[in-house]
Motif scaffolding. Sequence first.
Motif, mmCIF file in Angstrom:
data_model
loop_
_atom_site.group_PDB
_atom_site.id
_atom_site.type_symbol
_atom_site.label_atom_id
_atom_site.label_comp_id
_atom_site.label_asym_id
_atom_site.label_seq_id
_atom_site.Cartn_x
_atom_site.Cartn_y
_atom_site.Cartn_z
ATOM 1 N N ALA B 43 0.835 -1.198 0.000
ATOM 2 C CA ALA B 43 0.000 0.000 0.000
ATOM 3 C C ALA B 43 0.876 1.257 0.000
ATOM 4 O O ALA B 43 0.578 2.233 -0.687
ATOM 5 C CB ALA B 43 -0.924 -0.006 1.213
ATOM 6 N N LEU B 44 1.972 1.211 0.746
ATOM 7 C CA LEU B 44 2.882 2.354 0.821
ATOM 8 C C LEU B 44 3.497 2.631 -0.549
ATOM 9 O O LEU B 44 3.678 3.790 -0.949
ATOM 10 C CB LEU B 44 3.975 2.067 1.857
ATOM 11 N N ASN B 45 3.785 1.587 -1.276
ATOM 12 C CA ASN B 45 4.314 1.754 -2.626
ATOM 13 C C ASN B 45 3.265 2.366 -3.546
ATOM 14 O O ASN B 45 3.581 3.190 -4.408
ATOM 15 C CB ASN B 45 4.748 0.395 -3.170
ATOM 16 N N ARG B 46 2.003 1.985 -3.327
ATOM 17 C CA ARG B 46 0.905 2.447 -4.176
ATOM 18 C C ARG B 46 0.562 3.908 -3.909
ATOM 19 O O ARG B 46 0.447 4.699 -4.832
ATOM 20 C CB ARG B 46 -0.320 1.574 -3.878
ATOM 21 N N VAL B 47 0.409 4.262 -2.640
ATOM 22 C CA VAL B 47 -0.062 5.611 -2.310
ATOM 23 C C VAL B 47 1.077 6.588 -2.048
ATOM 24 O O VAL B 47 0.847 7.795 -1.986
ATOM 25 C CB VAL B 47 -1.017 5.595 -1.085
ATOM 26 N N GLY B 48 2.295 6.095 -1.903
ATOM 27 C CA GLY B 48 3.422 6.985 -1.605
ATOM 28 C C GLY B 48 3.449 7.377 -0.138
ATOM 29 O O GLY B 48 2.618 6.937 0.657
ATOM 30 N N GLU B 49 4.430 8.209 0.208
ATOM 31 C CA GLU B 49 4.605 8.689 1.595
ATOM 32 C C GLU B 49 3.264 9.043 2.239
ATOM 33 O O GLU B 49 2.502 9.829 1.661
ATOM 34 C CB GLU B 49 5.504 9.923 1.536
ATOM 35 N N SER B 50 2.983 8.468 3.399
ATOM 36 C CA SER B 50 1.649 8.618 4.002
ATOM 37 C C SER B 50 1.697 8.701 5.519
ATOM 38 O O SER B 50 2.523 8.044 6.144
ATOM 39 C CB SER B 50 0.776 7.398 3.692
ATOM 40 N N PRO B 51 0.739 9.436 6.100
ATOM 41 C CA PRO B 51 0.546 9.322 7.547
ATOM 42 C C PRO B 51 0.094 7.896 7.858
ATOM 43 O O PRO B 51 -0.611 7.273 7.048
ATOM 44 C CB PRO B 51 -0.592 10.309 7.836
ATOM 45 N N CYS B 52 0.496 7.398 9.015
ATOM 46 C CA CYS B 52 0.258 5.971 9.291
ATOM 47 C C CYS B 52 -1.222 5.614 9.303
ATOM 48 O O CYS B 52 -1.594 4.518 8.880
ATOM 49 C CB CYS B 52 0.969 5.516 10.548
ATOM 50 N N THR B 53 -2.088 6.518 9.764
ATOM 51 C CA THR B 53 -3.522 6.193 9.789
ATOM 52 C C THR B 53 -4.051 5.995 8.367
ATOM 53 O O THR B 53 -4.835 5.083 8.105
ATOM 54 C CB THR B 53 -4.322 7.310 10.472
ATOM 55 N N ARG B 54 -3.591 6.861 7.445
ATOM 56 C CA ARG B 54 -4.058 6.738 6.060
ATOM 57 C C ARG B 54 -3.507 5.453 5.428
ATOM 58 O O ARG B 54 -4.191 4.773 4.659
ATOM 59 C CB ARG B 54 -3.587 7.968 5.246
ATOM 60 N N LEU B 55 -2.282 5.128 5.780
ATOM 61 C CA LEU B 55 -1.679 3.916 5.213
ATOM 62 C C LEU B 55 -2.423 2.672 5.681
ATOM 63 O O LEU B 55 -2.698 1.767 4.878
ATOM 64 C CB LEU B 55 -0.206 3.811 5.614
ATOM 65 N N GLN B 56 -2.763 2.642 6.954
ATOM 66 C CA GLN B 56 -3.461 1.466 7.476
ATOM 67 C C GLN B 56 -4.782 1.261 6.731
ATOM 68 O O GLN B 56 -5.151 0.134 6.385
ATOM 69 C CB GLN B 56 -3.713 1.614 8.984
ATOM 70 N N GLN B 57 -5.454 2.378 6.447
ATOM 71 C CA GLN B 57 -6.710 2.332 5.701
ATOM 72 C C GLN B 57 -6.447 1.843 4.264
ATOM 73 O O GLN B 57 -7.142 0.958 3.757
ATOM 74 C CB GLN B 57 -7.297 3.740 5.678
ATOM 75 N N ALA B 58 -5.420 2.404 3.634
ATOM 76 C CA ALA B 58 -5.103 2.045 2.246
ATOM 77 C C ALA B 58 -4.739 0.565 2.129
ATOM 78 O O ALA B 58 -4.999 -0.081 1.113
ATOM 79 C CB ALA B 58 -3.960 2.913 1.725
ATOM 80 N N ALA B 59 -4.126 0.043 3.195
ATOM 81 C CA ALA B 59 -3.718 -1.361 3.171
ATOM 82 C C ALA B 59 -4.879 -2.292 3.495
ATOM 83 O O ALA B 59 -4.746 -3.510 3.363
ATOM 84 C CB ALA B 59 -2.569 -1.582 4.164
ATOM 85 N N GLY B 60 -5.998 -1.704 3.940
ATOM 86 C CA GLY B 60 -7.159 -2.523 4.287
ATOM 87 C C GLY B 60 -6.937 -3.365 5.518
ATOM 88 O O GLY B 60 -7.464 -4.480 5.632
ATOM 89 N N LEU B 61 -6.143 -2.829 6.453
ATOM 90 C CA LEU B 61 -5.790 -3.606 7.641
ATOM 91 C C LEU B 61 -6.720 -3.258 8.798
ATOM 92 O O LEU B 61 -6.660 -2.162 9.349
ATOM 93 C CB LEU B 61 -4.333 -3.333 8.036
ATOM 94 N N THR B 62 -7.570 -4.201 9.161
ATOM 95 C CA THR B 62 -8.468 -3.994 10.300
ATOM 96 C C THR B 62 -7.845 -4.637 11.534
ATOM 97 O O THR B 62 -8.284 -5.675 12.006
ATOM 98 C CB THR B 62 -9.851 -4.619 10.019
ATOM 99 N N ILE B 63 -6.786 -3.992 11.991
ATOM 100 C CA ILE B 63 -6.069 -4.462 13.178
ATOM 101 C C ILE B 63 -5.989 -3.289 14.147
ATOM 102 O O ILE B 63 -6.247 -2.145 13.773
ATOM 103 C CB ILE B 63 -4.646 -4.969 12.825
ATOM 104 N N SER B 64 -5.643 -3.573 15.384
ATOM 105 C CA SER B 64 -5.587 -2.498 16.384
ATOM 106 C C SER B 64 -4.442 -1.545 16.068
ATOM 107 O O SER B 64 -3.483 -1.896 15.371
ATOM 108 C CB SER B 64 -5.390 -3.086 17.771
ATOM 109 N N ARG B 65 -4.547 -0.331 16.633
ATOM 110 C CA ARG B 65 -3.494 0.651 16.414
ATOM 111 C C ARG B 65 -2.163 0.151 16.971
ATOM 112 O O ARG B 65 -1.102 0.373 16.386
ATOM 113 C CB ARG B 65 -3.888 1.981 17.084
ATOM 114 N N SER B 66 -2.215 -0.551 18.093
ATOM 115 C CA SER B 66 -0.958 -1.012 18.707
ATOM 116 C C SER B 66 -0.321 -2.123 17.866
ATOM 117 O O SER B 66 0.897 -2.207 17.754
ATOM 118 C CB SER B 66 -1.183 -1.467 20.149
ATOM 119 N N THR B 67 -1.152 -2.960 17.255
ATOM 120 C CA THR B 67 -0.594 -4.002 16.377
ATOM 121 C C THR B 67 0.045 -3.367 15.144
ATOM 122 O O THR B 67 1.141 -3.747 14.725
ATOM 123 C CB THR B 67 -1.700 -5.002 15.955
ATOM 124 N N PHE B 68 -0.641 -2.375 14.583
ATOM 125 C CA PHE B 68 -0.068 -1.702 13.408
ATOM 126 C C PHE B 68 1.217 -0.975 13.791
ATOM 127 O O PHE B 68 2.183 -0.933 13.022
ATOM 128 C CB PHE B 68 -1.086 -0.724 12.813
#
Lengths: 120, 120
Positions: B43-68
């Motif tokens: 996802a980071l390669n796809r969307v480029g430099e990102s805030p971590c919250t946006r990246l987690q969304q772009a990656a489709g990761l439904t995991i806790s903030r602490s796990t991410f």
Amino acid sequence: MAKAMHPRSTVVIEETHPAAADLRLPKVLAALADPARLLAVRALNRVGESPCTRLQQAAGLTISRSTFSHHQRVLREAGVIQVRVRGSQRILSLRRDDLDACFPGLLDAVLGTAPELIET
Amino acid sequence: MAKAMHPRSTVVIEETHPAAADLRLPKVLAALADPARLLAVRALNRVGESPCTRLQQAAGLTISRSTFSHHQRVLREAGVIQVRVRGSQRILSLRRDDLDACFPGLLDAVLGTAPELIET
């Protein structure tokens, strides 16, 4: 007269190899994420299909037979190598075709990395 | 008048990034050997430099903030990503140049693998 179904020279392929369709990137990467296993894979690429004792020597791995056996199992279960039993020997080979088909460029990248970037 | 050494807009790079010369293949492979981290990197390669919250969304990761957060740390400590702190945001980027220089072809192989070969 019918041929024997299993003559003594038959090469037996162990049952616990994943099919090519079942290879998964995280498991392959985890199998490769170890200096000893990386050295074994690189040696196997260099010397070709080998009995495990010769491979361990070619890889320069001074580890116990049981530790090397564990590494073989991890690589086999991930689909990186094939293990065939011939008499008392275990013959190892790289599953290059399957790896290249599933993960194009991955094996070449791993084999092409400078040796000093492998040892930790 | 001299410029302030650390104006408020300064982008702070965290201290715990390995130098490019210290990247090692086993550690990079171990960092990538996880479906969630692979999805984040892709996802980071796809969307480029990102805030971590946006990246987690772009990656489709439904995991806790602490796990991410844990996954980010593993990727950062292996040298796969760079984390910069800007105000309250953590900005993530791929260390593509360093990875390509140390392990030619590795990142492209990981990014080019079919999505169905990533999930276990």
